[in-house]
Design a protein around this motif. Structure first.
Motif, mmCIF file in Angstrom:
data_model
loop_
_atom_site.group_PDB
_atom_site.id
_atom_site.type_symbol
_atom_site.label_atom_id
_atom_site.label_comp_id
_atom_site.label_asym_id
_atom_site.label_seq_id
_atom_site.Cartn_x
_atom_site.Cartn_y
_atom_site.Cartn_z
ATOM 1 N N ALA A 103 6.229 18.966 -5.205
ATOM 2 C CA ALA A 103 6.573 18.862 -4.199
ATOM 3 C C ALA A 103 5.643 18.336 -3.138
ATOM 4 O O ALA A 103 5.726 17.555 -2.081
ATOM 5 C CB ALA A 103 6.800 20.416 -2.935
ATOM 6 N N LEU A 104 4.550 18.614 -3.920
ATOM 7 C CA LEU A 104 3.290 17.678 -2.755
ATOM 8 C C LEU A 104 3.705 16.201 -3.185
ATOM 9 O O LEU A 104 3.064 15.526 -2.188
ATOM 10 C CB LEU A 104 2.198 18.373 -3.396
ATOM 11 N N LEU A 105 3.684 15.833 -4.620
ATOM 12 C CA LEU A 105 4.182 14.398 -5.070
ATOM 13 C C LEU A 105 5.070 13.899 -2.804
ATOM 14 O O LEU A 105 4.885 12.625 -3.946
ATOM 15 C CB LEU A 105 4.140 14.101 -6.045
ATOM 16 N N GLU A 121 -1.280 19.110 -12.357
ATOM 17 C CA GLU A 121 -0.496 20.010 -11.148
ATOM 18 C C GLU A 121 -1.612 20.516 -10.574
ATOM 19 O O GLU A 121 -1.670 20.331 -8.739
ATOM 20 C CB GLU A 121 0.181 21.546 -11.632
ATOM 21 N N GLN A 122 -2.904 20.631 -11.104
ATOM 22 C CA GLN A 122 -4.020 20.557 -9.798
ATOM 23 C C GLN A 122 -4.713 19.403 -9.672
ATOM 24 O O GLN A 122 -5.635 19.769 -8.935
ATOM 25 C CB GLN A 122 -5.496 21.782 -10.751
ATOM 26 N N ASP A 123 -4.987 18.655 -10.279
ATOM 27 C CA ASP A 123 -5.227 17.255 -10.036
ATOM 28 C C ASP A 123 -4.773 16.562 -8.541
ATOM 29 O O ASP A 123 -5.024 15.837 -7.507
ATOM 30 C CB ASP A 123 -5.087 16.913 -10.848
ATOM 31 N N ILE A 124 -3.160 17.233 -8.885
ATOM 32 C CA ILE A 124 -2.137 16.885 -7.312
ATOM 33 C C ILE A 124 -2.529 17.062 -6.208
ATOM 34 O O ILE A 124 -3.545 15.678 -5.448
ATOM 35 C CB ILE A 124 -0.446 16.624 -7.514
ATOM 36 N N PRO A 125 -3.268 18.258 -5.566
ATOM 37 C CA PRO A 125 -3.965 18.317 -3.964
ATOM 38 C C PRO A 125 -5.029 18.058 -3.809
ATOM 39 O O PRO A 125 -5.637 17.205 -3.048
ATOM 40 C CB PRO A 125 -4.268 20.135 -4.307
ATOM 41 N N GLU A 126 -6.167 17.656 -5.054
ATOM 42 C CA GLU A 126 -7.368 16.611 -4.818
ATOM 43 C C GLU A 126 -6.865 15.013 -4.720
ATOM 44 O O GLU A 126 -7.194 14.685 -3.796
ATOM 45 C CB GLU A 126 -7.850 16.989 -6.419
ATOM 46 N N VAL A 127 -6.101 14.489 -5.580
ATOM 47 C CA VAL A 127 -5.686 13.314 -5.529
ATOM 48 C C VAL A 127 -4.916 12.983 -3.483
ATOM 49 O O VAL A 127 -4.910 12.002 -3.537
ATOM 50 C CB VAL A 127 -4.843 12.499 -6.376
ATOM 51 N N GLY A 167 4.618 6.326 2.791
ATOM 52 C CA GLY A 167 5.496 5.035 3.155
ATOM 53 C C GLY A 167 5.178 4.337 2.140
ATOM 54 O O GLY A 167 4.916 4.397 0.997
ATOM 55 N N LYS A 168 5.961 3.013 2.644
ATOM 56 C CA LYS A 168 6.840 1.764 1.747
ATOM 57 C C LYS A 168 5.384 0.418 1.232
ATOM 58 O O LYS A 168 5.777 -0.120 0.632
ATOM 59 C CB LYS A 168 7.823 1.227 2.402
ATOM 60 N N HIS A 169 4.634 1.063 2.223
ATOM 61 C CA HIS A 169 3.621 0.104 1.965
ATOM 62 C C HIS A 169 2.470 0.624 2.072
ATOM 63 O O HIS A 169 0.996 0.128 2.690
ATOM 64 C CB HIS A 169 3.122 -0.573 3.382
ATOM 65 N N PRO A 170 1.796 1.860 0.173
ATOM 66 C CA PRO A 170 0.634 2.157 0.535
ATOM 67 C C PRO A 170 -0.082 0.415 -0.017
ATOM 68 O O PRO A 170 -0.689 -0.635 -0.352
ATOM 69 C CB PRO A 170 0.332 2.742 -1.538
ATOM 70 N N ASP A 171 -1.664 0.829 0.347
ATOM 71 C CA ASP A 171 -2.773 0.169 -0.603
ATOM 72 C C ASP A 171 -3.223 0.011 -1.844
ATOM 73 O O ASP A 171 -2.242 0.833 -2.360
ATOM 74 C CB ASP A 171 -3.754 0.182 0.649
ATOM 75 N N ALA A 172 -3.813 -1.479 -1.922
ATOM 76 C CA ALA A 172 -4.542 -0.821 -3.582
ATOM 77 C C ALA A 172 -4.065 0.777 -3.933
ATOM 78 O O ALA A 172 -4.039 0.373 -5.616
ATOM 79 C CB ALA A 172 -5.638 -1.771 -3.669
ATOM 80 N N LEU A 173 -5.999 1.710 -3.648
ATOM 81 C CA LEU A 173 -6.074 2.714 -3.805
ATOM 82 C C LEU A 173 -4.698 3.802 -4.309
ATOM 83 O O LEU A 173 -4.716 4.392 -4.994
ATOM 84 C CB LEU A 173 -6.820 3.319 -3.082
ATOM 85 N N GLN A 174 -3.834 4.022 -3.066
ATOM 86 C CA GLN A 174 -2.677 4.726 -3.549
ATOM 87 C C GLN A 174 -1.954 4.474 -3.830
ATOM 88 O O GLN A 174 -1.247 5.347 -4.748
ATOM 89 C CB GLN A 174 -1.792 4.456 -1.899
ATOM 90 N N ALA A 175 -1.412 3.334 -4.342
ATOM 91 C CA ALA A 175 -0.618 2.105 -5.490
ATOM 92 C C ALA A 175 -1.154 2.561 -6.885
ATOM 93 O O ALA A 175 -0.200 3.319 -7.461
ATOM 94 C CB ALA A 175 -0.520 0.896 -5.307
ATOM 95 N N ILE A 190 -1.197 6.278 -7.461
ATOM 96 C CA ILE A 190 0.514 7.181 -7.535
ATOM 97 C C ILE A 190 0.715 6.508 -8.470
ATOM 98 O O ILE A 190 1.448 7.730 -9.454
ATOM 99 C CB ILE A 190 1.289 6.926 -6.097
ATOM 100 N N GLY A 191 0.231 5.692 -9.111
ATOM 101 C CA GLY A 191 1.102 5.062 -10.687
ATOM 102 C C GLY A 191 0.648 5.988 -11.338
ATOM 103 O O GLY A 191 1.381 6.133 -11.982
ATOM 104 N N ARG A 192 -0.371 6.006 -11.676
ATOM 105 C CA ARG A 192 -1.526 6.989 -12.797
ATOM 106 C C ARG A 192 -0.895 8.492 -12.457
ATOM 107 O O ARG A 192 -0.338 8.663 -13.569
ATOM 108 C CB ARG A 192 -2.854 7.419 -12.534
ATOM 109 N N LEU A 193 -0.553 9.079 -11.338
ATOM 110 C CA LEU A 193 0.350 10.195 -11.347
ATOM 111 C C LEU A 193 1.750 9.901 -12.519
ATOM 112 O O LEU A 193 2.003 10.708 -12.881
ATOM 113 C CB LEU A 193 0.213 10.865 -10.032
ATOM 114 N N ALA A 194 2.096 9.497 -11.196
ATOM 115 C CA ALA A 194 3.657 8.590 -12.352
ATOM 116 C C ALA A 194 3.626 8.926 -13.887
ATOM 117 O O ALA A 194 4.475 9.698 -14.527
ATOM 118 C CB ALA A 194 3.890 7.901 -11.505
ATOM 119 N N ALA A 195 1.965 8.538 -14.678
ATOM 120 C CA ALA A 195 2.389 8.131 -15.923
ATOM 121 C C ALA A 195 2.197 9.729 -16.709
ATOM 122 O O ALA A 195 2.969 9.224 -17.338
ATOM 123 C CB ALA A 195 1.702 6.524 -15.891
#
Length: 382
Positions: A261-263, A324-330, A271-279, A282-287
């Protein structure tokens, strides 16, 4: 160690079409459920919702039809529970019964026990909790002291279980207790019992957690009378039975979707225009999410084949709870938005809730130290 563990596995073609049915139902059933409520998915109980799943044939799916199941196979069940968790459905009432108590009773129970308990599980009306942990035992399950002693044709139970999820509204508990005297090995002399939690001599006390919930409980047994039919499986074989049961507990999608739910709110807030760090993050979490899902499916395939992939299930649980514990930190790294427990945006509220709950994710179902010992044994390293 199975040679099949962690091979690539797909959802079979006969199970995947179920996904759209479940999504359609959830879109309507949960349309008024807030993101904060969705964050409390498999710890949130709604008995009427559980009964509706039972009416739709989505509980006890892998159980035989003669007990109310659908004989649909574990992958069909996987599709249903994955969709329930991703949507944030309130599944806690029936969760343990459907996930592990039902399969345990089917495998080890008598025909009378199957007839008594399995139809109610499939209807979403019979709820179970698990009596494993005890005070002063930590994660060392073999050190339990709760004991059942023979008396006539039955048993007398005395002891104390701790951190028992959902004991306050479950009708039954499957408990691991000592029955033997001075076993040669600390893993011997244990048995499992199905306990009616309304029996005289049982006291249930809730434990309030940091987030204000009362999911966990202490359960006291004071000369509780158990009939001969309370024993499940073989006397003295409780350790072997419970380790098989834990493979169901440690390998499912709930072991990496507790923070989903937090992800969702994080992606919406960026939003639809993340900066480089955000992109990148988020990609790492998805992988990681995709990898964990594939590992979980591999364990499901092992269970479907009748194997006991205890070490592989422990891998899923260990890596999944870290995710699961890393998502709040990210989430805190990517957005300068403080958590808020008393209002604020959906993301701030979900962040506050999961920051409080996340420390428990690596405790429930076995600590990292215990899991890594199981993994080491499975790999032949100890």
């Amino acid at each position: 160690m199975s040679t099949h563990a962690f091979r690539y596995n797909r959802i079979p073609p006969n199970a995947e079409p179920l996904r759209e049915q479940v999504r359609g139902f959830l879109a309507e059933a949960l349309k008024d459920r807030s993101p904060l409520q969705r964050a409390d998915s498999w710890m949130g109980a709604d008995p009427e919702f559980s009964r509706e799943l039972g009416r739709r044939g989505w509980l006890g799916m892998a159980l035989p039809r003669r007990y109310g199941g659908a004989e649909a196979g574990p992958f069909a069940r996987y599709v249903v529970i994955e969709e329930l968790l991703v949507a944030g459905a309130p599944v806690s009432a029936h969760w343990i019964a459907d996930r592990q108590s039902g399969p345990l009773i089917l495998r080890y129970g008598t025909e009378a026990q199957r007839d008594k308990y399995l139809p109610g599980i499939c209807r979403g009306e019979r709820y179970f909790c698990i009596g494993m942990s005890e005070p002063n035992s930590g994660s060392d399950l073999a050190s339990i002291r709760t004991r059942a002693q023979r008396r006539g044709d039955g048993w007398v139970l005395n002891g104390h279980k701790l951190w028992t999820t959902n004991a306050h509204y479950s009708q039954s508990m499957i408990a691991l207790v000592r029955t033997g005297e001075k076993p040669a090995s600390r893993h011997e002399g244990m048995s499992q019992f199905i306990i009616d939690l309304k029996s005289p001599g049982i006291t249930i006390r809730p434990i309030r957690d940091l987030a204000g919930g009362e999911h966990f409980n202490e359960v006291y047994f004071d000369d509780v009378q158990l009939g001969a039919d309370a024993l499940i499986g073989t006397e003295g074989q409780g350790w072997a039975q419970v380790t098989a049961e834990l493979a169901f507990e440690r390998s499912g999608p709930e072991r990496f979707l507790s923070s989903i739910a937090l992800l969702h709110t994080l992606i919406d807030a960026i939003g639809k225009h993340p900066d480089a760090l955000q992109a990148r993050e988020i990609g790492r979490l998805a992988a990681r999410l995709f990898t964990l899902r594939q590992m979980s499916l591999s364990v499901t395939a092992e269970l479907a084949a009748g194997n006991n992939p205890a070490w592989a299930a422990s891998c899923v649980k260990d890596l999944g709870t870290q995710f699961e514990q890393d998502i709040p930190e990210v989430a805190q790294l990517l957005l300068d938005l403080p958590p808020s427990a008393g209002g604020g945006s959906d993301h701030a509220q979900v962040l506050a809730y999961l920051m409080q709950m996340a420390p428990s994710f690596s405790l429930r179902g076995g600590t990292r130290e215990i899991l890594r010992g199981i993994i080491a044994r499975g790999l032949g390293l100890r």
